[in-house]
Design an enzyme around this catalytic site. Structure first.
Site, mmCIF file in Angstrom:
data_model
loop_
_atom_site.group_PDB
_atom_site.id
_atom_site.type_symbol
_atom_site.label_atom_id
_atom_site.label_comp_id
_atom_site.label_asym_id
_atom_site.label_seq_id
_atom_site.Cartn_x
_atom_site.Cartn_y
_atom_site.Cartn_z
ATOM 1 N N GLU A 32 0.841 -1.206 0.000
ATOM 2 C CA GLU A 32 0.000 0.000 0.000
ATOM 3 C C GLU A 32 0.874 1.253 0.000
ATOM 4 O O GLU A 32 1.896 1.301 0.691
ATOM 5 C CB GLU A 32 -0.897 -0.051 1.238
ATOM 6 C CG GLU A 32 -2.326 0.331 1.001
ATOM 7 C CD GLU A 32 -3.100 -0.572 0.031
ATOM 8 O OE1 GLU A 32 -3.107 -0.268 -1.166
ATOM 9 O OE2 GLU A 32 -3.707 -1.555 0.495
ATOM 10 N N THR A 34 2.771 2.138 -2.129
ATOM 11 C CA THR A 34 4.066 1.826 -2.744
ATOM 12 C C THR A 34 4.070 2.216 -4.221
ATOM 13 O O THR A 34 5.134 2.416 -4.792
ATOM 14 C CB THR A 34 4.357 0.313 -2.644
ATOM 15 O OG1 THR A 34 3.189 -0.392 -3.067
ATOM 16 C CG2 THR A 34 4.687 -0.093 -1.235
ATOM 17 N N ASP A 35 2.874 2.326 -4.835
ATOM 18 C CA ASP A 35 2.851 2.494 -6.302
ATOM 19 C C ASP A 35 3.490 3.803 -6.755
ATOM 20 O O ASP A 35 4.325 3.822 -7.659
ATOM 21 C CB ASP A 35 1.439 2.285 -6.894
ATOM 22 C CG ASP A 35 0.354 3.177 -6.343
ATOM 23 O OD1 ASP A 35 0.622 3.959 -5.402
ATOM 24 O OD2 ASP A 35 -0.791 3.098 -6.856
ATOM 25 N N GLY A 121 -12.780 2.640 -0.660
ATOM 26 C CA GLY A 121 -11.401 2.200 -0.873
ATOM 27 C C GLY A 121 -11.303 1.058 -1.863
ATOM 28 O O GLY A 121 -10.309 0.343 -1.908
ATOM 29 N N SER A 124 -13.806 2.850 -6.906
ATOM 30 C CA SER A 124 -14.927 3.103 -7.812
ATOM 31 C C SER A 124 -14.545 4.149 -8.856
ATOM 32 O O SER A 124 -14.990 4.088 -9.999
ATOM 33 C CB SER A 124 -16.150 3.555 -7.018
ATOM 34 O OG SER A 124 -15.812 4.638 -6.186
ATOM 35 N N SER A 125 -13.688 5.097 -8.481
ATOM 36 C CA SER A 125 -13.336 6.137 -9.460
ATOM 37 C C SER A 125 -12.473 5.566 -10.583
ATOM 38 O O SER A 125 -12.694 5.876 -11.747
ATOM 39 C CB SER A 125 -12.674 7.332 -8.773
ATOM 40 O OG SER A 125 -11.560 6.924 -8.040
ATOM 41 N N GLU A 157 -7.096 11.510 -12.882
ATOM 42 C CA GLU A 157 -7.063 11.799 -11.437
ATOM 43 C C GLU A 157 -6.138 12.986 -11.153
ATOM 44 O O GLU A 157 -6.487 13.889 -10.386
ATOM 45 C CB GLU A 157 -6.551 10.586 -10.651
ATOM 46 C CG GLU A 157 -7.460 9.385 -10.663
ATOM 47 C CD GLU A 157 -8.606 9.464 -9.659
ATOM 48 O OE1 GLU A 157 -8.578 10.340 -8.772
ATOM 49 O OE2 GLU A 157 -9.533 8.639 -9.785
ATOM 50 N N ASP A 169 -4.686 1.304 -9.262
ATOM 51 C CA ASP A 169 -6.126 1.073 -9.397
ATOM 52 C C ASP A 169 -6.564 0.976 -10.858
ATOM 53 O O ASP A 169 -7.324 0.085 -11.248
ATOM 54 C CB ASP A 169 -6.908 2.197 -8.702
ATOM 55 C CG ASP A 169 -6.503 2.366 -7.253
ATOM 56 O OD1 ASP A 169 -5.758 1.508 -6.739
ATOM 57 O OD2 ASP A 169 -6.927 3.354 -6.630
ATOM 58 N N TYR A 220 -3.904 12.509 1.112
ATOM 59 C CA TYR A 220 -3.202 11.551 0.241
ATOM 60 C C TYR A 220 -2.021 12.249 -0.438
ATOM 61 O O TYR A 220 -0.889 11.762 -0.403
ATOM 62 C CB TYR A 220 -4.176 10.992 -0.797
ATOM 63 C CG TYR A 220 -3.559 9.992 -1.750
ATOM 64 C CD1 TYR A 220 -3.609 8.631 -1.488
ATOM 65 C CD2 TYR A 220 -2.921 10.420 -2.916
ATOM 66 C CE1 TYR A 220 -3.043 7.708 -2.358
ATOM 67 C CE2 TYR A 220 -2.357 9.505 -3.795
ATOM 68 C CZ TYR A 220 -2.425 8.165 -3.516
ATOM 69 O OH TYR A 220 -1.864 7.244 -4.384
HETATM 70 C C1 GLA Z 1 -5.288 4.807 -3.762
HETATM 71 C C2 GLA Z 1 -4.515 5.251 -5.011
HETATM 72 C C3 GLA Z 1 -3.508 4.196 -5.439
HETATM 73 C C4 GLA Z 1 -2.630 3.758 -4.268
HETATM 74 C C5 GLA Z 1 -3.477 3.424 -3.041
HETATM 75 C C6 GLA Z 1 -2.636 3.126 -1.838
HETATM 76 O O1 GLA Z 1 -6.094 3.717 -4.048
HETATM 77 O O2 GLA Z 1 -5.394 5.513 -6.069
HETATM 78 O O3 GLA Z 1 -2.725 4.682 -6.505
HETATM 79 O O4 GLA Z 1 -1.661 4.710 -3.975
HETATM 80 O O5 GLA Z 1 -4.374 4.467 -2.721
HETATM 81 O O6 GLA Z 1 -1.887 1.982 -2.025
#
Ligand code: GLA
Length: 382
Positions: A32, A34-35, A121, A124-125, A157, A169, A220
């Protein structure tokens, strides 16, 4: 999901024809935040999705009906035509990002609807961006690859929603495969499918029903900025470090005195989490779910105490999981509300789900929702 209502609404508003497309929400087993640091993630598409029925209208504008909100938006497709409806900005953004990549959209009519719980979480977006992106790509023969569609969703986004998210996502929504998780290297975008059939275990989400909206309050984006500041500091002496993925615990330690304490622990979490994912993947390969579960708990602790993206409700659900001997449990996705993901031995599942949700309701006067995870397909035409 039964799509009869979408079909009826579509023909009522726009007449005959139209094609139906869909793209799913996601879970993430581990990895999480980490992306956007160039690390790894391990998501899977779910059987809950956004649907989009669409046909060209030749009017150089979009007319879109959001069935679940009972609201219509109409907007032009030039940069200055940004719609006022929050939900329509995702669709407008996808159109604009396609335009920036040299494709012209000659206008379309669409109905969108879905069963991905909103602000839970479960992305959906991203599902909306991917469904619309996939639909437009196919309708107008634009020739984008699935990977490009994911990048278009992410850029939406960044540029039209204001969340500087990573690629996880949108990537899984476009490239998910039934029965498999996807191990993605977010720096190179190399990926492999990891079949996931945890024999004797159940994977269940518990939705705290505390709304999670990553754009609100900018929390975020602040996490991402912390990581970038730490990278910039390390790179002064070690220019080869471009992302936290490239950093090691030693490199981080080296600059402790020169770093803001909050930034430091956040970066520490990310570096640990990248390693945790690799360890969990190794355990998965051996079918060692007990180790996977332990790693999930470690992730929760890190997200809660170091990255501070949990909430009292999510910490409570995590504590319940520990009490019921659940194998692994943690807050999932961006955090600040939404779901916990729970890997639980099949014979313990009923007692846990009943007990934890009752206790939660008593403590917070809100009924949590539960979803059994079914790993489904990525974006597609129906
Ligand atoms: C959201 C973001 C993702 C990722 C997660 C956390 O879902 O859209 O890119 O950073 O949070 O792992």
């Amino acid at each position: 999901m039964n799509t009869t209502k979408i079909q009826e609404q579509f023909s009522g508003l726009y007449g005959d024809g139209g094609v139906l497309y869909t793209a799913p929400g996601r879970i993430n087993l581990i990895g999480e935040h980490t992306d956007y640091n160039g690390g790894f993630v391990l998501p899977g598409a779910v059987d809950k999705a956004i649907y989009c029925k669409i046909k060209p209208n030749g009017l150089y504008k979009a007319r879109v009906f959001a069935l679940d909100l009972n609201e219509q938006a109409e907007f032009g497709l030039r940069e200055e035509d940004k719609p006022k409806e929050g939900w329509a900005k995702y669709i407008f953004g996808v159109c604009r990002e396609m335009n920036k990549r040299g494709r012209e959209i000659a206008g379309f009519d669409a109905v969108v609807s879905g069963d991905v719980p909103l602000e839970a979480g479960m992305s959906s977006s991203a599902a909306l961006e991917s469904a619309v992106g996939f639909a437009l790509n196919d309708t107008f023969n634009f020739g984008f690859t699935r990977q490009e569609l994911a990048l278009i969703g992410q850029a939406t986004e960044h540029n039209y929603v204001g969340v500087k998210c990573g690629i996880m996502d949108q990537f899984i929504s476009c490239l998910g495969r039934a029965g498999s998780l996807l191990r993605l290297d977010c720096r190179s975008l190399a990926y492999e499918y990891v079949p996931f059939f945890p024999d004797g275990y159940k994977l269940t989400l518990i939705n705290s029903c505390v709304k999670h909206n990553l754009a609100v309050g900018g929390e975020y984006n602040k996490r991402r900025e912390s990581c970038e500041r730490v990278v910039a500091e390390i790179a002064r002496k070690h220019p080869e470090v471009k992302l936290l993925r490239d950093a090691t615990p030693d490199l981080l330690q080296e600059m402790k005195d020169r770093t803001d304490a909050t930034d430091y622990v956040r970066a520490e979490f990310v570096i640990e989490e990248i390693q945790r994912l690799l360890d969990a993947c190794e355990a998965l390969q051996k079918g060692d779910y007990e180790t996977v579960g332990r790693k999930m708990y470690e992730t929760h602790d890190g997200l809660s105490k170091k990255y501070t993206v949990s909430s009292p409700e999510l910490d409570f659900l995590n504590e319940q999981a520990r009490q019921y001997g659940v194998t692994g449990s943690r807050v999932m996705g961006g955090g600040f509300g939404g779901c916990t993901i729970n890997l639980v031995k099949a014979d313990k599942a009923d007692a846990f789900l009943k007990g934890a949700t009752e206790a939660y309701e008593q403590a917070f006067h809100t009924k949590p929702e539960m979803y059994d995870v079914v790993i489904g397909e990525g974006a597609r035409k129906i």
